[in-house]
Design an enzyme around this catalytic site. Structure first.
Site, PDB file in Angstrom:
ATOM      1  N   ASP A  32       0.855  -1.190   0.000  1.00  0.00           N
ATOM      2  CA  ASP A  32       0.000   0.000   0.000  1.00  0.00           C
ATOM      3  C   ASP A  32       0.889   1.238   0.000  1.00  0.00           C
ATOM      4  O   ASP A  32       1.898   1.299   0.706  1.00  0.00           O
ATOM      5  CB  ASP A  32      -0.907  -0.012   1.235  1.00  0.00           C
ATOM      6  CG  ASP A  32      -2.069   0.956   1.111  1.00  0.00           C
ATOM      7  OD1 ASP A  32      -3.215   0.502   1.049  1.00  0.00           O
ATOM      8  OD2 ASP A  32      -1.806   2.183   1.067  1.00  0.00           O
ATOM      9  N   ASN A  89     -12.705  -3.413   2.762  1.00  0.00           N
ATOM     10  CA  ASN A  89     -13.672  -2.329   2.915  1.00  0.00           C
ATOM     11  C   ASN A  89     -14.653  -2.388   1.745  1.00  0.00           C
ATOM     12  O   ASN A  89     -14.250  -2.600   0.598  1.00  0.00           O
ATOM     13  CB  ASN A  89     -12.956  -0.975   2.934  1.00  0.00           C
ATOM     14  CG  ASN A  89     -12.075  -0.812   4.160  1.00  0.00           C
ATOM     15  OD1 ASN A  89     -12.417  -1.287   5.237  1.00  0.00           O
ATOM     16  ND2 ASN A  89     -10.920  -0.170   3.994  1.00  0.00           N
ATOM     17  N   GLY A  95     -15.811   2.517   4.072  1.00  0.00           N
ATOM     18  CA  GLY A  95     -14.601   3.318   3.871  1.00  0.00           C
ATOM     19  C   GLY A  95     -13.826   2.952   2.628  1.00  0.00           C
ATOM     20  O   GLY A  95     -12.635   3.246   2.524  1.00  0.00           O
ATOM     21  N   GLN A  96     -14.501   2.342   1.660  1.00  0.00           N
ATOM     22  CA  GLN A  96     -13.801   1.958   0.425  1.00  0.00           C
ATOM     23  C   GLN A  96     -13.514   3.200  -0.413  1.00  0.00           C
ATOM     24  O   GLN A  96     -14.411   4.008  -0.679  1.00  0.00           O
ATOM     25  CB  GLN A  96     -14.685   0.982  -0.381  1.00  0.00           C
ATOM     26  CG  GLN A  96     -14.010   0.488  -1.654  1.00  0.00           C
ATOM     27  CD  GLN A  96     -14.856  -0.552  -2.405  1.00  0.00           C
ATOM     28  OE1 GLN A  96     -15.996  -0.838  -2.022  1.00  0.00           O
ATOM     29  NE2 GLN A  96     -14.284  -1.098  -3.457  1.00  0.00           N
ATOM     30  N   SER A  97     -12.255   3.351  -0.815  1.00  0.00           N
ATOM     31  CA  SER A  97     -11.881   4.524  -1.617  1.00  0.00           C
ATOM     32  C   SER A  97     -11.475   4.155  -3.035  1.00  0.00           C
ATOM     33  O   SER A  97     -11.414   5.023  -3.902  1.00  0.00           O
ATOM     34  CB  SER A  97     -10.753   5.294  -0.926  1.00  0.00           C
ATOM     35  OG  SER A  97      -9.591   4.505  -0.827  1.00  0.00           O
ATOM     36  N   HIS A 102     -10.278  -5.406  -3.137  1.00  0.00           N
ATOM     37  CA  HIS A 102      -8.935  -5.589  -2.582  1.00  0.00           C
ATOM     38  C   HIS A 102      -9.023  -6.027  -1.131  1.00  0.00           C
ATOM     39  O   HIS A 102      -9.914  -5.624  -0.387  1.00  0.00           O
ATOM     40  CB  HIS A 102      -8.081  -4.313  -2.690  1.00  0.00           C
ATOM     41  CG  HIS A 102      -8.753  -3.065  -2.195  1.00  0.00           C
ATOM     42  ND1 HIS A 102      -9.722  -2.410  -2.910  1.00  0.00           N
ATOM     43  CD2 HIS A 102      -8.594  -2.359  -1.048  1.00  0.00           C
ATOM     44  CE1 HIS A 102     -10.128  -1.345  -2.230  1.00  0.00           C
ATOM     45  NE2 HIS A 102      -9.458  -1.289  -1.089  1.00  0.00           N
ATOM     46  N   HIS A 104      -6.867  -5.887   2.254  1.00  0.00           N
ATOM     47  CA  HIS A 104      -5.710  -5.323   2.959  1.00  0.00           C
ATOM     48  C   HIS A 104      -5.130  -6.424   3.851  1.00  0.00           C
ATOM     49  O   HIS A 104      -5.876  -7.091   4.584  1.00  0.00           O
ATOM     50  CB  HIS A 104      -6.121  -4.176   3.885  1.00  0.00           C
ATOM     51  CG  HIS A 104      -6.730  -2.979   3.218  1.00  0.00           C
ATOM     52  ND1 HIS A 104      -6.038  -1.802   3.044  1.00  0.00           N
ATOM     53  CD2 HIS A 104      -7.962  -2.768   2.707  1.00  0.00           C
ATOM     54  CE1 HIS A 104      -6.830  -0.907   2.459  1.00  0.00           C
ATOM     55  NE2 HIS A 104      -8.007  -1.477   2.246  1.00  0.00           N
TER      56      HIS A 104
HETATM   57  P1  AMP Z   1      -9.744   1.313   0.546  1.00  0.00           P
HETATM   58  O1  AMP Z   1      -9.802   2.645   1.259  1.00  0.00           O
HETATM   59  O2  AMP Z   1     -10.141   0.144   1.361  1.00  0.00           O
HETATM   60  O3  AMP Z   1     -10.472   1.396  -0.781  1.00  0.00           O
HETATM   61  O4  AMP Z   1      -8.210   1.057   0.235  1.00  0.00           O
HETATM   62  C1  AMP Z   1      -7.547   1.605  -0.852  1.00  0.00           C
HETATM   63  C2  AMP Z   1      -6.087   1.571  -0.521  1.00  0.00           C
HETATM   64  O5  AMP Z   1      -5.369   1.755  -1.726  1.00  0.00           O
HETATM   65  C3  AMP Z   1      -5.633   2.677   0.440  1.00  0.00           C
HETATM   66  O6  AMP Z   1      -5.051   2.072   1.600  1.00  0.00           O
HETATM   67  C4  AMP Z   1      -4.619   3.466  -0.380  1.00  0.00           C
HETATM   68  O7  AMP Z   1      -3.532   3.914   0.394  1.00  0.00           O
HETATM   69  C5  AMP Z   1      -4.190   2.449  -1.416  1.00  0.00           C
HETATM   70  N1  AMP Z   1      -3.682   2.995  -2.670  1.00  0.00           N
HETATM   71  C6  AMP Z   1      -4.236   3.959  -3.425  1.00  0.00           C
HETATM   72  N2  AMP Z   1      -3.494   4.172  -4.527  1.00  0.00           N
HETATM   73  C7  AMP Z   1      -2.450   3.304  -4.474  1.00  0.00           C
HETATM   74  C8  AMP Z   1      -1.334   3.034  -5.315  1.00  0.00           C
HETATM   75  N3  AMP Z   1      -1.125   3.699  -6.449  1.00  0.00           N
HETATM   76  N4  AMP Z   1      -0.461   2.068  -4.940  1.00  0.00           N
HETATM   77  C9  AMP Z   1      -0.654   1.386  -3.788  1.00  0.00           C
HETATM   78  N5  AMP Z   1      -1.688   1.591  -2.955  1.00  0.00           N
HETATM   79  C10 AMP Z   1      -2.576   2.543  -3.285  1.00  0.00           C
END
Ligand code: AMP
Length: 116
Positions: A32, A89, A95-97, A102, A104
């Protein structure tokens, strides 16, 4: 799912770099970019699936493959003995962004519960 490629699809397509720790026919694991623990790795399917809720009956084998990959990657990262957390998430309240499924893997320190 929007027509725009997600950041993870761009990593799968090797359009942007990632610190990859595992890759096979069906999935990819990479560190990450904003680690929330000393070890923080994401395991993603190569197939575009938005999140756990987007899995279908067609994905039974893939879902199993992903969970096995999570365990293998955690072992490879040396987390098995001390333990680790696996988080997926899902949606706004989860809290999915990033809209690409994926898992974690978080480890390297004791993690509190419940999450915020
Ligand atoms: P979520 O908030 O569960 O959707 O997790 C998305 C994760 O992706 C977050 O922990 C971010 O830090 C991570 N992330 C976003 N862009 C990248 C990237 N380019 N390389 C690695 N991790 C990333």
């Amino acid at each position: 799912m929007s027509d725009e490629k997600s950041i993870f699809k761009r990593i799968i397509d090797k359009e942007i770099p990632a610190n990859i720790v595992h890759e096979d026919e069906h999935c990819l694991a990479f560190h990450d970019v904003a680690p929330a623990a000393p070890t923080h790795v994401l395991v993603i399917p190569k197939k575009e699936i938005i999140n756990v809720a987007g899995l279908s009956d067609d994905d039974v084998q893939l879902a199993g493959h992903l969970l096995l990959a999570v365990g293998k990657v955690a072992r490879q990262l040396g987390l098995e003995e001390s333990g680790y957390r696996v988080v997926a998430n899902c949606g706004k309240d989860g809290g999915q962004s990033v809209d690409h499924l994926h898992f974690h893997i978080l480890g390297g320190r004791a993690l509190s519960w419940p999450p915020g």
